[in-house]
Design an enzyme around this catalytic site. Structure first.
Site, PDB file in Angstrom:
ATOM      1  N   PRO A   1       0.823  -1.214   0.000  1.00  0.00           N
ATOM      2  CA  PRO A   1       0.000   0.000   0.000  1.00  0.00           C
ATOM      3  C   PRO A   1       0.856   1.263   0.000  1.00  0.00           C
ATOM      4  O   PRO A   1       1.862   1.343   0.692  1.00  0.00           O
ATOM      5  CB  PRO A   1      -0.788  -0.108   1.313  1.00  0.00           C
ATOM      6  N   GLY A   2       0.444   2.251  -0.791  1.00  0.00           N
ATOM      7  CA  GLY A   2       1.123   3.544  -0.787  1.00  0.00           C
ATOM      8  C   GLY A   2       0.130   4.616  -0.385  1.00  0.00           C
ATOM      9  O   GLY A   2       0.165   5.176   0.706  1.00  0.00           O
TER      10      GLY A   2
ATOM     11  N   CYS B   1      -0.626  28.994 -16.212  1.00  0.00           N
ATOM     12  CA  CYS B   1      -1.124  29.612 -17.437  1.00  0.00           C
ATOM     13  C   CYS B   1      -1.911  28.651 -18.297  1.00  0.00           C
ATOM     14  O   CYS B   1      -1.583  28.454 -19.474  1.00  0.00           O
ATOM     15  CB  CYS B   1       0.038  30.187 -18.213  1.00  0.00           C
TER      16      CYS B   1
ATOM     17  N   TYR C   1       0.803  11.015  -4.099  1.00  0.00           N
ATOM     18  CA  TYR C   1       0.879  11.425  -5.505  1.00  0.00           C
ATOM     19  C   TYR C   1       0.637  12.921  -5.706  1.00  0.00           C
ATOM     20  O   TYR C   1       0.142  13.354  -6.746  1.00  0.00           O
ATOM     21  CB  TYR C   1      -0.075  10.580  -6.366  1.00  0.00           C
TER      22      TYR C   1
HETATM   23  N1  LLP Z   1       2.872  -1.583  -5.998  1.00  0.00           N
HETATM   24  C1  LLP Z   1       3.030  -1.392  -7.315  1.00  0.00           C
HETATM   25  C2  LLP Z   1       3.756  -2.372  -8.100  1.00  0.00           C
HETATM   26  C3  LLP Z   1       2.518  -0.237  -7.926  1.00  0.00           C
HETATM   27  O1  LLP Z   1       2.667  -0.060  -9.220  1.00  0.00           O
HETATM   28  C4  LLP Z   1       1.820   0.713  -7.140  1.00  0.00           C
HETATM   29  C5  LLP Z   1       1.269   1.918  -7.738  1.00  0.00           C
HETATM   30  C6  LLP Z   1       1.683   0.472  -5.756  1.00  0.00           C
HETATM   31  C7  LLP Z   1       2.224  -0.685  -5.221  1.00  0.00           C
HETATM   32  C8  LLP Z   1       0.991   1.437  -4.826  1.00  0.00           C
HETATM   33  O2  LLP Z   1      -0.321   1.646  -5.172  1.00  0.00           O
HETATM   34  P1  LLP Z   1      -1.261   2.476  -4.167  1.00  0.00           P
HETATM   35  O3  LLP Z   1      -1.436   1.633  -2.923  1.00  0.00           O
HETATM   36  O4  LLP Z   1      -0.583   3.738  -3.852  1.00  0.00           O
HETATM   37  O5  LLP Z   1      -2.514   2.646  -4.918  1.00  0.00           O
HETATM   38  N2  LLP Z   1      -0.206   8.356  -9.895  1.00  0.00           N
HETATM   39  C9  LLP Z   1      -1.448   7.636  -9.727  1.00  0.00           C
HETATM   40  C10 LLP Z   1      -1.232   6.310  -9.020  1.00  0.00           C
HETATM   41  C11 LLP Z   1      -0.262   5.431  -9.721  1.00  0.00           C
HETATM   42  C12 LLP Z   1      -0.026   4.157  -9.009  1.00  0.00           C
HETATM   43  C13 LLP Z   1       1.057   3.372  -9.655  1.00  0.00           C
HETATM   44  N3  LLP Z   1       1.408   2.188  -8.957  1.00  0.00           N
HETATM   45  C14 LLP Z   1      -2.444   8.506  -8.965  1.00  0.00           C
HETATM   46  O6  LLP Z   1      -2.080   9.619  -8.607  1.00  0.00           O
HETATM   47  O7  LLP Z   1      -3.576   8.099  -8.740  1.00  0.00           O
END
Ligand code: LLP
Length: 467
Positions: A321-322, A395, A425
């Site tokens: 989780p991120g 802009c 993000y």
């Molecule tokens: N593990 C892998 C292999 C991933 O590619 C990602 C996210 C995560 C974990 C973490 O995912 P999370 O738990 O944070 O959803 N920039 C986009 C999100 C891109 C996520 C890419 N991979 C946004 O702002 O919504």
């Protein structure tokens, strides 16, 4: 008057003080703005740590009940700084990095290499070498080419620990949940089998002879063929901001099935399965985040049932989780600069509220149409609310911070405005568009604040310009 404070989508440390101004982690936003300026990312340390603990405990408890171990990796792409890497590590999480840069931050924080994973679909030779030097616990390989590249960089005496990233055909995110056999995207190796006559294969329902020919199976066999590699297991990440949890169970079943097929074919039953990240959070009042206890229990029950069906013992699991750890812990504090009523097509008026940041500190509304919630936080207004759009100082007209929100009709220049749930993000995808220096990331804890990443200055930007 309208306020959703305290409560979601705000961090648990957000409250209104006696005079109606907001405090975060016990710090009054007015004092915060005086000391650190705006715009600024505010990170509620206690909230972030609590979410890290909640995920670890939920998964450890649920998986202990089925007799399986689990590791939680914090996905640093959501936001990584030296302090945050330390915090999550202190809370018992490991760190998932996606580039050499993220790896450098985790190492600078003192996270042991063994507790770090390295992802990426196009790792450079330098990144691979650095990961091996640091003794990372796992490199998640993403293609057949990369398997050979990592093997060439490692040695038989010191084999590289690798997981193979596979795509299960389950792709989830936002509110949609779709399952297609062949994903038209760059990550991982597909478990689906290309056939001359039909491209249509149902994910997770492959016979073992089919799977023998899938890119995923070919990847696993390629790893086993190289003595410079140690095959730890199989990795699957299905998407981000997932609010419908069923995709995790479908993907887990597909990965465990592939694991059993590999064992049937080679006698090697891999030890680990990573189910990736993607746990969705609340961005708006009334939205409901995934509950870590609920999802951990559901996924544990589902993998146990699958393992019983397959007749294979359970592997060790991991998740990444991120957003769910850092997203709700963060908010962005802006100062209002101009307020402009604009008559729109249906004859009504939309109040455009311009703040001192914008798409350079949060690209998500412009990039994904992401929705956010904002409130005036420097005072409590009793005025009626009006339909407002919060915009930045860049802009272009797509420079929208909050598409639609009701703000007090007396919102005015100098007001402090906070946007909720920007911890993930936001800073990590920030840019210098229009030569706007990036805001600082400031932690608040127990009534005090401390910059974790300082504000960029015009001098920082000019230092890169060689004239
Ligand atoms: N593990 C892998 C292999 C991933 O590619 C990602 C996210 C995560 C974990 C973490 O995912 P999370 O738990 O944070 O959803 N920039 C986009 C999100 C891109 C996520 C890419 N991979 C946004 O702002 O919504």
């Amino acid at each position: 008057m309208s306020t959703s404070i305290p409560g979601e989508p705000w961090s648990t440390g957000v409250a209104r003080g006696a005079d109606g101004a907001v405090t975060v982690g016990g710090v009054d936003v007015r004092a915060f703005a005086d000391e650190h300026g705006t715009p600024a990312y505010v990170l509620d340390e206690a909230d972030l740590r609590a979410r890290a603990r909640a995920y670890r405990r939920a998964f450890e408890t649920a998986f202990a009940e089925i007799g399986a171990g689990v590791d939680v990796y914090y996905a640093g792409k959501a936001f990584l700084s030296v302090a945050v890497a330390r915090w999550v590590h202190e809370e018992g999480l490991r760190v998932d990095t996606a580039t050499g840069g993220e790896l450098a931050v985790a190492l600078r924080a003192g996270v042991p290499g063994a507790d770090i994973g390295l992802h990426g679909n196009n790792k450079s030779d330098a990144e691979i070498a650095r990961a091996l030097d640091a003794g990372v616990g796992r490199i998640i390989v993403d293609s057949l080419v990369e398997i050979e590249r990592v093997a060439d960089a490692a040695s038989v005496e010191h084999p590289a620990p690798v997981m193979v990233r596979v795509t299960t055909g389950v792709h989830a995110g936002g509110h949609e949940y779709i399952s297609t056999a062949h994903e038209d995207q760059k990550f991982g190796l597909s478990i689906a089998v290309p056939t001359a006559t039909s491209e249509h294969v149902v994910a997770g329902a492959l016979s073992s002879s089919d799977a023998a020919d899938s890119p995923a199976m070919r990847g696993l066999l390629a790893v086993l063929a190289r003595p410079e590699l140690r095959l730890l297991g199989i990795h699957s990440h299905i998407g981000s901001q997932i609010l419908d949890p069923s995709g995790f169970e479908v993907a887990a079943r597909a990965v465990l099935t592939l694991r059993a097929q590999l064992a049937e074919r080679t006698g090697v039953l891999v030890d680990e399965v990573d189910l990736g990240g993607g746990y969705g959070i609340a961005y708006l009042p009334g939205e409901v985040a995934l509950d870590p206890d609920r999802i951990a229990k559901d996924v544990a029950a589902s993998v146990q049932a699958t393992a019983t069906d397959l007749g294979t013992p359970l592997p060790r699991f991991s998740i990444e989780p991120g957003r769910a750890i850092v997203g709700p812990a963060g908010l962005t504090l802006y100062t209002v600069g101009t307020v402009k009523p604009v008559r729109i097509d249906d004859g009504s008026v939309r109040t455009y509220v311009s703040v001192d940041g914008g798409m350079s500190d949060n690209i998500r509304p412009a990039l994904y149409g992401a929705q956010y919630h904002a409130e005036v936080v420097g005072r409590l207004s009793t005025a009626e609310t009006v339909l407002a759009r919060v915009v930045g100082k860049h802009c272009e007209s797509g420079d929208i911070v909050v598409h639609e929100v009701r703000l007090p009709a007396d919102v005015r220049a100098g007001d402090l405005l906070a946007v909720a749930a920007t911890g993930a993000y936001g800073r990590s995808m920030a840019s210098n568009y229009n030569h706007v220096p990036r805001p600082p990331v400031v932690a608040v804890t127990d009534g005090s604040s401390r910059a974790l990443v300082r504000r960029e200055t015009e001098d920082d930007l000019l230092a890169l310009d060689l004239g």
